[in-house]
Scaffold this active site. Sequence first.
Site, PDB file in Angstrom:
ATOM      1  N   CYS A  58       0.846  -1.192   0.000  1.00 49.31           N
ATOM      2  CA  CYS A  58       0.000   0.000   0.000  1.00 49.31           C
ATOM      3  C   CYS A  58       0.883   1.243   0.000  1.00 49.31           C
ATOM      4  O   CYS A  58       2.101   1.147  -0.015  1.00 49.31           O
ATOM      5  CB  CYS A  58      -0.950  -0.004   1.195  1.00 49.31           C
ATOM      6  SG  CYS A  58      -0.113   0.143   2.786  1.00 49.31           S
ATOM      7  N   CYS A 102       0.110   3.893   2.270  1.00 44.88           N
ATOM      8  CA  CYS A 102      -0.231   4.683   3.446  1.00 44.88           C
ATOM      9  C   CYS A 102       0.993   5.095   4.255  1.00 44.88           C
ATOM     10  O   CYS A 102       1.017   6.192   4.818  1.00 44.88           O
ATOM     11  CB  CYS A 102      -1.252   3.953   4.315  1.00 44.88           C
ATOM     12  SG  CYS A 102      -0.791   2.285   4.745  1.00 44.88           S
ATOM     13  N   GLN A 158       2.414   8.076   2.547  1.00 48.57           N
ATOM     14  CA  GLN A 158       1.523   9.221   2.738  1.00 48.57           C
ATOM     15  C   GLN A 158       1.714   9.829   4.127  1.00 48.57           C
ATOM     16  O   GLN A 158       1.762  11.051   4.272  1.00 48.57           O
ATOM     17  CB  GLN A 158       0.062   8.813   2.553  1.00 48.57           C
ATOM     18  CG  GLN A 158      -0.313   8.551   1.122  1.00 48.57           C
ATOM     19  CD  GLN A 158      -1.741   8.077   0.993  1.00 48.57           C
ATOM     20  OE1 GLN A 158      -2.240   7.318   1.823  1.00 48.57           O
ATOM     21  NE2 GLN A 158      -2.403   8.519  -0.053  1.00 48.57           N
ATOM     22  N   GLU A 163      -7.624   0.260   9.542  1.00 50.01           N
ATOM     23  CA  GLU A 163      -6.834  -0.597   8.665  1.00 50.01           C
ATOM     24  C   GLU A 163      -7.657  -1.145   7.514  1.00 50.01           C
ATOM     25  O   GLU A 163      -8.793  -1.566   7.680  1.00 50.01           O
ATOM     26  CB  GLU A 163      -6.242  -1.754   9.472  1.00 50.01           C
ATOM     27  CG  GLU A 163      -5.432  -2.703   8.660  1.00 50.01           C
ATOM     28  CD  GLU A 163      -4.316  -2.012   7.909  1.00 50.01           C
ATOM     29  OE1 GLU A 163      -4.126  -2.356   6.725  1.00 50.01           O
ATOM     30  OE2 GLU A 163      -3.653  -1.142   8.462  1.00 50.01           O
ATOM     31  N   GLY A 164      -7.042  -1.136   6.344  1.00 46.00           N
ATOM     32  CA  GLY A 164      -7.665  -1.753   5.172  1.00 46.00           C
ATOM     33  C   GLY A 164      -8.971  -1.090   4.775  1.00 46.00           C
ATOM     34  O   GLY A 164      -9.949  -1.778   4.494  1.00 46.00           O
ATOM     35  N   ARG A 165      -8.999   0.244   4.770  1.00 49.28           N
ATOM     36  CA  ARG A 165     -10.217   1.000   4.472  1.00 49.28           C
ATOM     37  C   ARG A 165     -11.344   0.599   5.403  1.00 49.28           C
ATOM     38  O   ARG A 165     -12.505   0.535   5.012  1.00 49.28           O
ATOM     39  CB  ARG A 165     -10.605   0.875   2.998  1.00 49.28           C
ATOM     40  CG  ARG A 165      -9.666   1.646   2.072  1.00 49.28           C
ATOM     41  CD  ARG A 165     -10.039   1.525   0.613  1.00 49.28           C
ATOM     42  NE  ARG A 165     -10.241   0.170   0.163  1.00 49.28           N
ATOM     43  CZ  ARG A 165      -9.263  -0.699  -0.121  1.00 49.28           C
ATOM     44  NH1 ARG A 165      -8.015  -0.341  -0.023  1.00 49.28           N
ATOM     45  NH2 ARG A 165      -9.532  -1.908  -0.525  1.00 49.28           N
ATOM     46  N   THR A 202      -7.433  -5.559  -4.434  1.00 48.49           N
ATOM     47  CA  THR A 202      -7.769  -5.250  -3.045  1.00 48.49           C
ATOM     48  C   THR A 202      -9.271  -5.077  -2.835  1.00 48.49           C
ATOM     49  O   THR A 202      -9.821  -5.492  -1.818  1.00 48.49           O
ATOM     50  CB  THR A 202      -6.988  -4.006  -2.562  1.00 48.49           C
ATOM     51  OG1 THR A 202      -7.266  -3.775  -1.191  1.00 48.49           O
ATOM     52  CG2 THR A 202      -7.308  -2.766  -3.373  1.00 48.49           C
ATOM     53  N   ASP A 234     -15.118   0.648   0.766  1.00 49.88           N
ATOM     54  CA  ASP A 234     -14.570   1.517   1.801  1.00 49.88           C
ATOM     55  C   ASP A 234     -15.514   1.531   2.986  1.00 49.88           C
ATOM     56  O   ASP A 234     -16.632   2.032   2.900  1.00 49.88           O
ATOM     57  CB  ASP A 234     -14.371   2.937   1.247  1.00 49.88           C
ATOM     58  CG  ASP A 234     -13.481   3.794   2.110  1.00 49.88           C
ATOM     59  OD1 ASP A 234     -13.336   3.495   3.318  1.00 49.88           O
ATOM     60  OD2 ASP A 234     -12.927   4.766   1.587  1.00 49.88           O
ATOM     61  N   ARG A 274     -14.735   2.938   5.964  1.00 54.14           N
ATOM     62  CA  ARG A 274     -14.302   3.945   6.943  1.00 54.14           C
ATOM     63  C   ARG A 274     -15.409   4.924   7.312  1.00 54.14           C
ATOM     64  O   ARG A 274     -16.291   5.209   6.521  1.00 54.14           O
ATOM     65  CB  ARG A 274     -13.091   4.708   6.420  1.00 54.14           C
ATOM     66  CG  ARG A 274     -11.871   3.796   6.314  1.00 54.14           C
ATOM     67  CD  ARG A 274     -10.715   4.501   5.720  1.00 54.14           C
ATOM     68  NE  ARG A 274     -10.963   4.743   4.291  1.00 54.14           N
ATOM     69  CZ  ARG A 274     -10.053   5.235   3.460  1.00 54.14           C
ATOM     70  NH1 ARG A 274      -8.863   5.552   3.899  1.00 54.14           N
ATOM     71  NH2 ARG A 274     -10.348   5.414   2.186  1.00 54.14           N
ATOM     72  N   LYS A 298     -13.445  11.300   1.374  1.00 52.63           N
ATOM     73  CA  LYS A 298     -13.093  11.706   2.737  1.00 52.63           C
ATOM     74  C   LYS A 298     -13.510  13.158   2.963  1.00 52.63           C
ATOM     75  O   LYS A 298     -14.099  13.490   3.995  1.00 52.63           O
ATOM     76  CB  LYS A 298     -11.591  11.547   2.960  1.00 52.63           C
ATOM     77  CG  LYS A 298     -11.135  11.796   4.375  1.00 52.63           C
ATOM     78  CD  LYS A 298      -9.624  11.671   4.507  1.00 52.63           C
ATOM     79  CE  LYS A 298      -9.150  10.269   4.235  1.00 52.63           C
ATOM     80  NZ  LYS A 298      -7.695  10.108   4.405  1.00 52.63           N
TER      81      LYS A 298
END
Length: 156
Positions: A12, A14, A17, A38-40, A60, A72, A74, A100
């Site tokens: 990934c 992240c 980032q 974790e993991g979206r 993924t 996703d 999140r 987001k």
Amino acid sequence: MSNGDVFGSLRCDCGSQLKRALSTLDVEQGWIIYLRQEGRGIGLASKIDAYVLQEAGLDTFAANRMLGYSDDERDYSDAARMLSVLEISSIRLMSANPAKAAALRSAGVQVTELVPCVGIGTPFNREYLEAKAARMCRDTTWHRRGAEPKTAATQI
């Protein structure tokens, strides 16, 4: 995020980032709000299961769906609450994820700018970055290892 930034997964972006966001704080003022998603949002154990499916050829997103998750999972309401406690109502958001920004806006946060935070591409995460760009309408530009960040803002 923990898979790439804490455990150093090469699959990934992240970790790179987060490093970019931290380097931004050396130059500009801002906050990093770290959410354990974790993991979206599927969690570390499920992310490991998803990796097994990715080894079998799924990307993924297909792997997550095979495990019963959406693309996703999140939730950014905790980030909005943290910003509220800090009495921050308006932000420049450092992210490559327009969803987001939309979620934060829906929670009452004024996102004045979405500043790209593109991870560093490697041979190990190229397929992941391409899938993320295709499935989540993300910026398809990814930077080679060692590339410097171009802009700065608040990272969530």
